[in-house]
Design a protein around this motif. Structure first.
Motif, PDB file in Angstrom:
ATOM      1  N   PRO A  38       0.845  -1.205   0.000  1.00  0.00           N
ATOM      2  CA  PRO A  38       0.000   0.000   0.000  1.00  0.00           C
ATOM      3  C   PRO A  38       0.876   1.249   0.000  1.00  0.00           C
ATOM      4  CG  PRO A  38      -0.690  -1.551   1.708  1.00  0.00           C
ATOM      5  CD  PRO A  38       0.592  -2.064   1.126  1.00  0.00           C
ATOM      6  N   GLY A  39       0.373   2.329  -0.570  1.00  0.00           N
ATOM      7  CA  GLY A  39       1.144   3.565  -0.709  1.00  0.00           C
ATOM      8  C   GLY A  39       1.709   4.080   0.602  1.00  0.00           C
ATOM      9  N   ARG A  40       0.917   4.048   1.654  1.00  0.00           N
ATOM     10  CA  ARG A  40       1.373   4.568   2.938  1.00  0.00           C
ATOM     11  C   ARG A  40       2.527   3.720   3.501  1.00  0.00           C
ATOM     12  NH1 ARG A  40      -2.503   6.329   7.927  1.00  0.00           N
ATOM     13  NH2 ARG A  40      -0.853   7.234   9.193  1.00  0.00           N
ATOM     14  N   THR A  41       2.408   2.413   3.382  1.00  0.00           N
ATOM     15  CA  THR A  41       3.466   1.514   3.852  1.00  0.00           C
ATOM     16  C   THR A  41       4.747   1.752   3.071  1.00  0.00           C
ATOM     17  OG1 THR A  41       1.825  -0.157   4.444  1.00  0.00           O
ATOM     18  CG2 THR A  41       4.099  -0.908   4.197  1.00  0.00           C
ATOM     19  N   ARG A  42       4.616   1.885   1.759  1.00  0.00           N
ATOM     20  CA  ARG A  42       5.786   2.127   0.908  1.00  0.00           C
ATOM     21  C   ARG A  42       6.467   3.448   1.291  1.00  0.00           C
ATOM     22  NH1 ARG A  42       7.640   0.092  -3.592  1.00  0.00           N
ATOM     23  NH2 ARG A  42       5.810  -1.174  -3.969  1.00  0.00           N
ATOM     24  N   ARG A  43       5.679   4.489   1.518  1.00  0.00           N
ATOM     25  CA  ARG A  43       6.256   5.788   1.906  1.00  0.00           C
ATOM     26  C   ARG A  43       6.975   5.697   3.248  1.00  0.00           C
ATOM     27  NH1 ARG A  43       1.594   7.510  -0.630  1.00  0.00           N
ATOM     28  NH2 ARG A  43       0.413   7.601   1.303  1.00  0.00           N
ATOM     29  N   ASN A  44       6.395   4.949   4.190  1.00  0.00           N
ATOM     30  CA  ASN A  44       7.040   4.778   5.490  1.00  0.00           C
ATOM     31  C   ASN A  44       8.380   4.058   5.351  1.00  0.00           C
ATOM     32  OD1 ASN A  44       5.010   6.058   6.887  1.00  0.00           O
ATOM     33  ND2 ASN A  44       3.952   4.181   7.463  1.00  0.00           N
TER      34      ASN A  44
ATOM     35  N   GLN B 210      10.893   6.425   3.748  1.00  0.00           N
ATOM     36  CA  GLN B 210      11.339   7.434   4.712  1.00  0.00           C
ATOM     37  C   GLN B 210      12.356   6.829   5.677  1.00  0.00           C
ATOM     38  OE1 GLN B 210       8.214   9.058   7.168  1.00  0.00           O
ATOM     39  NE2 GLN B 210       9.315  10.977   7.425  1.00  0.00           N
ATOM     40  N   ALA B 211      12.132   5.593   6.096  1.00  0.00           N
ATOM     41  CA  ALA B 211      13.080   4.915   6.982  1.00  0.00           C
ATOM     42  C   ALA B 211      14.410   4.681   6.275  1.00  0.00           C
ATOM     43  CB  ALA B 211      12.488   3.589   7.465  1.00  0.00           C
ATOM     44  N   VAL B 212      14.355   4.297   5.010  1.00  0.00           N
ATOM     45  CA  VAL B 212      15.580   4.072   4.235  1.00  0.00           C
ATOM     46  C   VAL B 212      16.357   5.378   4.101  1.00  0.00           C
ATOM     47  CG1 VAL B 212      16.443   3.522   1.918  1.00  0.00           C
ATOM     48  CG2 VAL B 212      14.739   2.048   3.001  1.00  0.00           C
ATOM     49  N   ARG B 213      15.671   6.485   3.802  1.00  0.00           N
ATOM     50  CA  ARG B 213      16.330   7.794   3.705  1.00  0.00           C
ATOM     51  C   ARG B 213      17.008   8.169   5.014  1.00  0.00           C
ATOM     52  NH1 ARG B 213      11.914   9.794   1.062  1.00  0.00           N
ATOM     53  NH2 ARG B 213      11.182  10.850   2.911  1.00  0.00           N
ATOM     54  N   LEU B 214      16.306   7.937   6.124  1.00  0.00           N
ATOM     55  CA  LEU B 214      16.857   8.251   7.438  1.00  0.00           C
ATOM     56  C   LEU B 214      18.116   7.425   7.712  1.00  0.00           C
ATOM     57  CD1 LEU B 214      16.514   9.763  10.134  1.00  0.00           C
ATOM     58  CD2 LEU B 214      15.159   7.819  10.918  1.00  0.00           C
ATOM     59  N   LEU B 215      18.058   6.144   7.414  1.00  0.00           N
ATOM     60  CA  LEU B 215      19.227   5.289   7.620  1.00  0.00           C
ATOM     61  C   LEU B 215      20.401   5.727   6.747  1.00  0.00           C
ATOM     62  CD1 LEU B 215      17.421   1.843   7.856  1.00  0.00           C
ATOM     63  CD2 LEU B 215      18.712   2.971   9.684  1.00  0.00           C
ATOM     64  N   ARG B 216      20.131   6.053   5.491  1.00  0.00           N
ATOM     65  CA  ARG B 216      21.204   6.508   4.596  1.00  0.00           C
ATOM     66  C   ARG B 216      21.804   7.821   5.084  1.00  0.00           C
ATOM     67  NH1 ARG B 216      18.398   4.649  -1.007  1.00  0.00           N
ATOM     68  NH2 ARG B 216      19.322   2.565  -1.021  1.00  0.00           N
ATOM     69  N   THR B 217      20.957   8.695   5.616  1.00  0.00           N
ATOM     70  CA  THR B 217      21.428   9.969   6.160  1.00  0.00           C
ATOM     71  C   THR B 217      22.438   9.738   7.275  1.00  0.00           C
ATOM     72  OG1 THR B 217      19.355  11.064   5.620  1.00  0.00           O
ATOM     73  CG2 THR B 217      20.700  12.097   7.312  1.00  0.00           C
ATOM     74  N   HIS B 218      22.253   8.659   8.024  1.00  0.00           N
ATOM     75  CA  HIS B 218      23.140   8.352   9.147  1.00  0.00           C
ATOM     76  C   HIS B 218      24.245   7.369   8.777  1.00  0.00           C
ATOM     77  CE1 HIS B 218      20.995  10.723  12.110  1.00  0.00           C
ATOM     78  NE2 HIS B 218      19.880  10.331  11.530  1.00  0.00           N
ATOM     79  N   GLY B 219      24.476   7.185   7.479  1.00  0.00           N
ATOM     80  CA  GLY B 219      25.628   6.430   7.023  1.00  0.00           C
ATOM     81  C   GLY B 219      25.416   4.948   6.773  1.00  0.00           C
ATOM     82  N   TYR B 220      24.195   4.466   6.857  1.00  0.00           N
ATOM     83  CA  TYR B 220      23.948   3.058   6.605  1.00  0.00           C
ATOM     84  C   TYR B 220      23.790   2.806   5.109  1.00  0.00           C
ATOM     85  CZ  TYR B 220      23.152   2.411  11.572  1.00  0.00           C
ATOM     86  OH  TYR B 220      23.309   2.363  12.928  1.00  0.00           O
ATOM     87  N   SER B 221      24.164   1.633   4.678  1.00  0.00           N
ATOM     88  CA  SER B 221      24.013   1.230   3.288  1.00  0.00           C
ATOM     89  C   SER B 221      22.809   0.292   3.201  1.00  0.00           C
ATOM     90  CB  SER B 221      25.281   0.519   2.805  1.00  0.00           C
ATOM     91  OG  SER B 221      25.091   0.047   1.503  1.00  0.00           O
TER      92      SER B 221
END
Length: 118
Positions: free
Chosen positions: A88-94, A97-108
């Protein structure tokens, strides 16, 4: 006059962004949660993610695809994979957003089944 429409290095993201129509540029700014982004980042999102982004319709996808092509990237509609499950769209966006946050903090972050490069 020199035509630099195909000269789109990621280091010159601001110049490349100026060649993108304003509506699509603003929609992508919302997707990335920041004012600047590189063509490689947009291409990495993929067709499906762009298709689901708020403010990007079919014409917007075409404009972004043309812009990416001028920068040496390709944005192709995905081929339907057999048995692929749609979130579902909301799940995908969540998740995104989590992936972006992790990448921001240096995770691959990688898709399941991807090989680790290196």
């Amino acid at each position: 006059m020199v035509d630099d429409s195909s000269d789109c290095p990621d280091g010159a993201a601001a110049g490349a962004m100026n060649r993108l129509p304003t509506l699509q540029r603003n929609a992508l700014r919302k997707v990335f949660d920041r004012p600047e982004f590189a063509p490689a980042e947009v291409a990495a999102l993929g067709y499906r993610r762009l298709q689901q982004a708020e403010g990007i319709g079919q014409k917007g996808l075409q404009a972004i695809g043309a812009w990416l092509q001028s920068c040496g990237y390709e944005l192709k509609p995905p081929e339907a994979a057999a048995g692929e499950q749609q979130l579902p769209g909301r799940t995908r966006r969540n998740i995104e957003q989590a992936v972006r946050l992790l990448r921001t903090h240096g995770y691959s972050i990688q898709q399941a089944g991807e090989d680790v490069g290196g």
